[in-house]
Design an enzyme around this catalytic site. Structure first.
Site, PDB file in Angstrom:
ATOM      1  N   CYS A  74      -9.731  -2.291 -10.598  1.00 38.29           N
ATOM      2  CA  CYS A  74      -9.040  -1.396 -10.083  1.00 38.29           C
ATOM      3  C   CYS A  74      -7.529  -1.094  -9.603  1.00 38.29           C
ATOM      4  O   CYS A  74      -7.145  -0.194  -8.922  1.00 38.29           O
ATOM      5  CB  CYS A  74     -10.104  -0.111  -8.918  1.00 38.29           C
ATOM      6  N   ARG A  91     -10.168   4.363  -0.898  1.00 41.36           N
ATOM      7  CA  ARG A  91      -9.808   3.470  -0.118  1.00 41.36           C
ATOM      8  C   ARG A  91      -9.778   4.698   1.275  1.00 41.36           C
ATOM      9  O   ARG A  91      -8.861   4.463   1.665  1.00 41.36           O
ATOM     10  CB  ARG A  91      -8.423   3.247   0.024  1.00 41.36           C
ATOM     11  N   ARG A 112       1.680  -9.638  -1.710  1.00 37.69           N
ATOM     12  CA  ARG A 112       2.219  -8.116  -2.456  1.00 37.69           C
ATOM     13  C   ARG A 112       2.948  -7.917  -2.158  1.00 37.69           C
ATOM     14  O   ARG A 112       3.146  -6.349  -2.533  1.00 37.69           O
ATOM     15  CB  ARG A 112       0.747  -7.652  -2.771  1.00 37.69           C
ATOM     16  N   HIS A 163       0.435  -1.402  -0.001  1.00 37.58           N
ATOM     17  CA  HIS A 163      -0.024   0.035  -0.014  1.00 37.58           C
ATOM     18  C   HIS A 163       1.356   1.536   0.034  1.00 37.58           C
ATOM     19  O   HIS A 163       0.782   2.234   0.005  1.00 37.58           O
ATOM     20  CB  HIS A 163      -1.124  -0.425   1.248  1.00 37.58           C
ATOM     21  N   ASN A 203      -4.169  -6.023  -7.744  1.00 41.71           N
ATOM     22  CA  ASN A 203      -3.239  -6.479  -6.656  1.00 41.71           C
ATOM     23  C   ASN A 203      -4.244  -8.121  -5.570  1.00 41.71           C
ATOM     24  O   ASN A 203      -3.166  -8.396  -5.712  1.00 41.71           O
ATOM     25  CB  ASN A 203      -3.178  -5.537  -5.962  1.00 41.71           C
ATOM     26  N   ARG A 238     -15.161   2.006  -0.874  1.00 45.05           N
ATOM     27  CA  ARG A 238     -15.118   0.727  -1.004  1.00 45.05           C
ATOM     28  C   ARG A 238     -14.955   1.341   0.581  1.00 45.05           C
ATOM     29  O   ARG A 238     -15.104   2.086   1.513  1.00 45.05           O
ATOM     30  CB  ARG A 238     -13.902   0.946  -1.243  1.00 45.05           C
TER      31      ARG A 238
HETATM   32  C1  PEP Z   1      -6.722  -4.658  -5.331  1.00 46.08           C
HETATM   33  O1  PEP Z   1      -6.827  -5.589  -4.302  1.00 46.08           O
HETATM   34  O2  PEP Z   1      -6.587  -4.626  -6.430  1.00 46.08           O
HETATM   35  C2  PEP Z   1      -7.485  -3.251  -4.941  1.00 46.08           C
HETATM   36  C3  PEP Z   1      -7.468  -2.537  -5.770  1.00 46.08           C
HETATM   37  O3  PEP Z   1      -7.649  -2.919  -3.052  1.00 46.08           O
HETATM   38  P1  PEP Z   1      -6.566  -2.241  -2.380  1.00 46.08           P
HETATM   39  O4  PEP Z   1      -4.658  -2.164  -2.900  1.00 46.08           O
HETATM   40  O5  PEP Z   1      -6.767  -1.594  -1.513  1.00 46.08           O
HETATM   41  O6  PEP Z   1      -6.167  -4.109  -1.976  1.00 46.08           O
HETATM   42 MG    MG Z   2      -7.650  -5.344  -2.299  1.00 49.14          MG
END
Ligand code: PEP
Ligand code: MG
Length: 533
Positions: free
Chosen positions: A491, A287, A454, A182, A443, A323
């Site tokens: 997204c 977010r 990630r 993040h 993601n 969200r």
């Molecule tokens: C994702 O998981 O692709 C997403 C957009 O949400 P986040 O990156 O906030 O988990």
């Molecule tokens: Mg996500």
């Protein structure tokens, strides 16, 4: 100043930055006491005053929630009882830093063991202010927070990133971390160059660095020749930015005239202050977890309502997708997320968590229903795995609406859609056909499909959103949405990267939500793609 050393990691956020190095988590110098209580007292007062000036300056820059933490820290610094206790120890022969640390640690002890999560969170705030003063006392702080600095360390939390002033440039070098984390996402949104996964670095004697966030290369103690090389690259980047800028105000469109929606991802209401709504098709993802700062008091319904309302008023008649709280995984929030999970990415996060914390969830849903009267709000649920999670959220939204109606408070019921980011949802989208829309979270989808976290540098190469298995799922979701007239957007961060756009369009994606800093770049790249109609 050391000899130039080139280091290489993973690119996490593009751009070039150069500046003094600041070690995160403070490689502190050992302070040598003067042995004279008068000098120690004077050093203490100077350090307290300098730290207070820092905090007051920061308060004027951060948003309301961040400001509350800083105001608390400032009040702590100005507490006379605390100051007298430190002064008494110094007069008894202690060094200024020892005395300050002892008194503050004694004070925090009570907070740290408190049952109440709020007080435990405050202990972290106090430790932070304690260290700010200590840095001034041991002389290692003169560059701390200096705009234009390169922060270097093992990791950097989203809160610290958000509190840092990037207006004068600067960048980030992390020995651990991943480009899908993040904090990397926040860096891309704000155009702050960042390299992660650098491994062990010997910083001895290095005071400055130049970093290239696009290649993942940084040079410590750069020579003149290296400065020139990076300068030329910077010029090239600036030229490209200028070329791309001409696309900023155009509609998203492929080379063969297919209209592609380009919306933006935001993490706070203040982020839109510098974005012209006419450059995008609305907000594809807000977010909200970044309103819930780690260690800070939870935002109440009114604070949330104000933030959501601001975004809706900014967007006018364009959609704003907000969200619901997606805490957990790599976004832990003290007091909300479980602390003892062995694998938080597979644990109680996203909708699993909010459904288990109805008080927190209801205050968010009430704030959203109130905000819905101000524009085209769409509410999105994260980490949906089973249809019951939509049904239960819908029930709570209905309850929020009924409550507000009974209280005579204006509200509207927003449509409820879902993130498609858990493989279960991507593999069986037909289970979720009651959702008003789908937004693919590439993601998380990528990390769960490739079983590569990630935020883990050692498996970053496997965490590939262009893996055929991920693209196959994206195509299947897009196809299902097309057949059943359910709008599908994407997204995840891959939407902001020109190199993935062709694959996404080929998979049938026609709506993207990107980092604000990528709007012009994505629109420019779209014009070079022909998907053949
Ligand atoms: C994702 O998981 O692709 C997403 C957009 O949400 P986040 O990156 O906030 O988990
Ligand atoms: Mg996500």
């Amino acid at each position: 100043m050391g000899e130039p050393v080139e280091i290489k990691g993973q690119p996490a956020s593009g751009g070039i930055a150069s500046g003094p190095l600041i070690v995160l988590g403070g490689h502190r110098q050992k302070r040598i006491s003067s042995g004279d209580p008068k000098i120690e007292l004077s050093d203490l007062h100077k350090a307290l005053a300098a730290a207070a000036i820092d905090l007051a300056a920061l308060i004027s820059r951060v948003d309301k929630d961040g400001g509350e933490i800083l105001a608390f820290q400032l009040a702590f610094l100005e507490d006379d009882t605390l100051k007298s206790a430190v002064e008494a120890l110094i007069m008894g022969g202690s060094a200024a830093d020892e005395a300050w640390r002892k008194v503050v640690d004694d004070e925090t002890g009570g907070y740290e063991t408190a049952d109440d999560e709020y007080f435990r969170g405050r202990a972290a705030d106090i430790r932070e202010v304690r260290d700010r003063v200590l840095r001034y006392l041991d002389g290692s702080s003169e560059a701390t927070g200096a705009p234009g600095a390169i922060l270097i360390g093992e990791e950097l939390g989203p809160t610290l990133f958000l509190e840092t002033d990037w207006s004068g440039g600067g960048g980030v070098l992390l020995t651990a971390g991943s480009s899908s984390s993040h904090v990397a996402m926040l860096a891309r949104a704000r155009g702050v160059p960042m390299i992660v996964g650098l491994g062990n670095i010997n910083l001895n004697g290095h005071r400055e660095a130049i970093i290239d966030g696009e290649t993942g290369i940084a040079v410590l103690s750069p020579s003149r020749a290296e400065r020139q090389r990076f300068g030329a690259k910077l010029q090239e980047l600036n030229d490209r930015t200028i070329r791309e800028a001409e696309f900023r105000y155009r509609q998203g469109m492929t080379g063969d005239g297919e209209r592609i929606e380009v919306m933006i991802n935001v993490a706070s209401a203040d982020e839109v202050d510098h974005i012209d709504i006419s450059t995008c098709d609305g907000i594809g993802l807000m977010r909200t977890e970044f309103l819930f700062r780690d260690g800070a008091p939870l935002p109440d319904e009114e604070q949330q309502y104000q933030a959501y309302r601001k975004l809706l008023l900014w967007a006018g008649n364009k959609p704003v997708t907000i969200r619901t709280l997606d805490a957990g995984g790599d976004k832990p929030i003290g007091g909300i997320t479980p602390e003892s999970e062995r694998n938080p990415f597979l644990g109680k996060r996203g909708i699993r968590l909010t459904l288990a914390q109805p008080k927190i969830f209801m205050s968010q849903l009430r704030a959203l229903a109130r905000a819905a009267v101000h524009g085209r709000l769409k509410v999105m649920i994260p980490m949906v795995t089973v249809p019951a999670e939509i049904a239960e959220t819908a029930r709570l939204v209905d309850m929020a609406v009924r409550e507000l109606d009974a209280e005579g408070i204006a509200n509207a019921r927003p449509p409820i859609g879902i993130m498609v980011e858990v493989p279960a949802a991507a593999i069986a989208p037909e289970l979720f056909a009651e959702a008003a829309f789908f937004s693919i979270g590439s993601n998380d989808l990528t990390q769960y499909v490739t079983a590569a976290a990630r935020d883990e540098a050692s498996v970053a190469a496997l965490n590939d959103p262009a893996h055929p298995a991920v693209l196959k799922l994206i195509a299947a979701v897009a196809e299902f949405g097309r057949k059943r007239s359910i709008p599908v957007s994407l997204c995840g961060d891959m939407a902001s990267e020109p190199c993935y756009l062709e694959a996404l369009l080929t998979a049938g994606i026609k709506s993207l939500s990107v980092a604000p800093s990528a709007i012009a770049r994505v629109k420019a790249a779209l014009t070079a793609i022909r998907i053949g109609r």
